[in-house]
Design a protein around this motif. Sequence first.
Motif, mmCIF file in Angstrom:
data_model
loop_
_atom_site.group_PDB
_atom_site.id
_atom_site.type_symbol
_atom_site.label_atom_id
_atom_site.label_comp_id
_atom_site.label_asym_id
_atom_site.label_seq_id
_atom_site.Cartn_x
_atom_site.Cartn_y
_atom_site.Cartn_z
ATOM 1 N N PRO A 224 55.684 102.580 34.642
ATOM 2 C CA PRO A 224 55.376 102.242 33.242
ATOM 3 C C PRO A 224 54.630 100.918 33.076
ATOM 4 O O PRO A 224 54.785 99.995 33.876
ATOM 5 C CB PRO A 224 56.758 102.177 32.590
ATOM 6 N N LYS A 225 53.818 100.910 32.030
ATOM 7 C CA LYS A 225 53.066 99.726 31.643
ATOM 8 C C LYS A 225 52.845 99.797 30.137
ATOM 9 O O LYS A 225 52.373 100.810 29.626
ATOM 10 C CB LYS A 225 51.724 99.668 32.377
ATOM 11 N N ALA B 200 65.398 98.069 43.001
ATOM 12 C CA ALA B 200 64.803 96.834 42.501
ATOM 13 C C ALA B 200 63.283 96.995 42.439
ATOM 14 O O ALA B 200 62.666 97.519 43.380
ATOM 15 C CB ALA B 200 65.196 95.655 43.376
ATOM 16 N N TYR B 201 62.666 96.539 41.357
ATOM 17 C CA TYR B 201 61.229 96.675 41.139
ATOM 18 C C TYR B 201 60.615 95.301 40.869
ATOM 19 O O TYR B 201 61.285 94.374 40.397
ATOM 20 C CB TYR B 201 60.945 97.591 39.958
ATOM 21 N N LYS B 202 59.358 95.213 41.169
ATOM 22 C CA LYS B 202 58.588 94.007 40.864
ATOM 23 C C LYS B 202 57.995 94.162 39.474
ATOM 24 O O LYS B 202 57.153 95.036 39.241
ATOM 25 C CB LYS B 202 57.480 93.823 41.907
ATOM 26 N N GLN C 19 58.874 88.918 38.334
ATOM 27 C CA GLN C 19 60.264 88.686 38.707
ATOM 28 C C GLN C 19 60.875 90.000 39.160
ATOM 29 O O GLN C 19 60.521 91.073 38.683
ATOM 30 C CB GLN C 19 61.071 88.117 37.535
ATOM 31 N N ARG C 20 61.819 89.908 40.101
ATOM 32 C CA ARG C 20 62.520 91.074 40.613
ATOM 33 C C ARG C 20 63.564 91.503 39.597
ATOM 34 O O ARG C 20 64.366 90.693 39.135
ATOM 35 C CB ARG C 20 63.174 90.740 41.936
ATOM 36 N N LEU D 22 53.616 93.950 29.728
ATOM 37 C CA LEU D 22 54.659 94.058 30.749
ATOM 38 C C LEU D 22 54.404 95.332 31.563
ATOM 39 O O LEU D 22 54.104 96.376 30.979
ATOM 40 C CB LEU D 22 56.066 94.111 30.139
ATOM 41 N N TRP D 23 54.581 95.295 32.895
ATOM 42 C CA TRP D 23 54.382 96.492 33.717
ATOM 43 C C TRP D 23 55.127 96.346 35.046
ATOM 44 O O TRP D 23 55.428 95.241 35.494
ATOM 45 C CB TRP D 23 52.892 96.747 33.946
ATOM 46 N N LEU D 24 55.446 97.473 35.651
ATOM 47 C CA LEU D 24 56.060 97.546 36.965
ATOM 48 C C LEU D 24 54.983 97.781 37.999
ATOM 49 O O LEU D 24 54.095 98.631 37.834
ATOM 50 C CB LEU D 24 57.121 98.644 37.058
ATOM 51 N N GLU D 25 55.058 97.109 39.153
ATOM 52 C CA GLU D 25 54.071 97.298 40.212
ATOM 53 C C GLU D 25 54.591 98.232 41.284
ATOM 54 O O GLU D 25 53.924 99.197 41.633
ATOM 55 C CB GLU D 25 53.688 95.955 40.832
ATOM 56 N N LYS D 26 55.758 97.994 41.824
ATOM 57 C CA LYS D 26 56.281 98.807 42.903
ATOM 58 C C LYS D 26 57.775 98.543 43.087
ATOM 59 O O LYS D 26 58.322 97.553 42.592
ATOM 60 C CB LYS D 26 55.548 98.548 44.194
ATOM 61 N N LYS D 27 58.389 99.464 43.814
ATOM 62 C CA LYS D 27 59.799 99.290 44.190
ATOM 63 C C LYS D 27 59.846 98.418 45.430
ATOM 64 O O LYS D 27 59.167 98.683 46.427
ATOM 65 C CB LYS D 27 60.425 100.647 44.451
ATOM 66 N N ILE D 28 60.685 97.371 45.406
ATOM 67 C CA ILE D 28 60.714 96.408 46.522
ATOM 68 C C ILE D 28 62.041 96.428 47.259
ATOM 69 O O ILE D 28 62.190 95.757 48.282
ATOM 70 C CB ILE D 28 60.404 94.981 46.022
ATOM 71 N N ALA D 29 63.038 97.172 46.790
ATOM 72 C CA ALA D 29 64.313 97.211 47.505
ATOM 73 C C ALA D 29 65.090 98.439 47.078
ATOM 74 O O ALA D 29 64.833 99.001 46.024
ATOM 75 C CB ALA D 29 65.130 95.933 47.242
#
Length: 297
Positions: free
Chosen positions: A160-161, A211-213, A262-263, A290-297
């Motif tokens: 989402p963005k 967790a997402y960036k 932020q995570r 605001l937007w999500l880039e990728k899953k980091i964990a």
Amino acid sequence: MTAGNTGSDTPGNDDPFGYLYRSEGGEEGAGGDGATRQQGVPRTSYNQVRAVGERQYGGASQQSGYGRQSASYAAPETLPGGERARTPQAGPPAPPQRNHKGLLIGAVAVVGVVCIAIGVAMLNNSDKETTDQAQPSETVSTSQEPAHKPAEKPSKAPLPKDDAGSLKLGGGATTSKDIPGARSAGGVYVAGMNNPGASATWTLNVEEEGAYKMWVGYGIPGQDENLTLTVNGKRDERPLNMKNFAGSEEGNWEKGWQRTWQRVPLNKGTNTVMLSCEDGNKCDVNIDQLWLEKKIA
């Protein structure tokens, strides 16, 4: 008186030109054969008289007078060894003659064979189509696809963005577009975040837990700012850092558009992320995206 006698013959039997063809024998013989010719008896010693122009060819007599030819005359060409009897010299062999009729028959036969083959193929294809149509559709499908087809992974929806205009605002926060340079649609951004208790809430959905960036687009007047971050009702101990990373001039809002991340821990499905001005925050800031880039964990 004649040259061939002494005048004792009768005038009717005398030949004035006898001396031309009589023999040189004695005068007594009329033909020079020594025999005494009696009066009243015709001469028998004359040489054979030939017509003018008559000649001998190999013992055969020919008369050429006035274009007439005796029956015994033969042209040299017809005699053995003549021109017509000669065998012509052998020349180069004549080119072989093509049998056009045979070629035509062969071509017609080939065309006939091709037509028959096409007809047989069409007939077989028609029978095959009829057989296929008569079979159940399940049978055809089973023969074309494997019995255990691996399950396809569902395509992931883009993360989402959203622009500032889709955020839920509270505590005095509002939208504005007075300052140029915002990256949101129409240049609309969230203002009034410097009021205590002001907030902007983003509602989003994700397909996987983790967790997402998360990125936040903001604008500042050339000074470091920060806001409180709350995810799904749980406040993050670290404030959202909104420093002057671009080094823009103090008081220059137009040049102060930047971004930070932020995570954030998210659940599968619907989530809420709230940015708010709380005690201890420096809230002189505007928000555009605001937007999500990728899953980091």
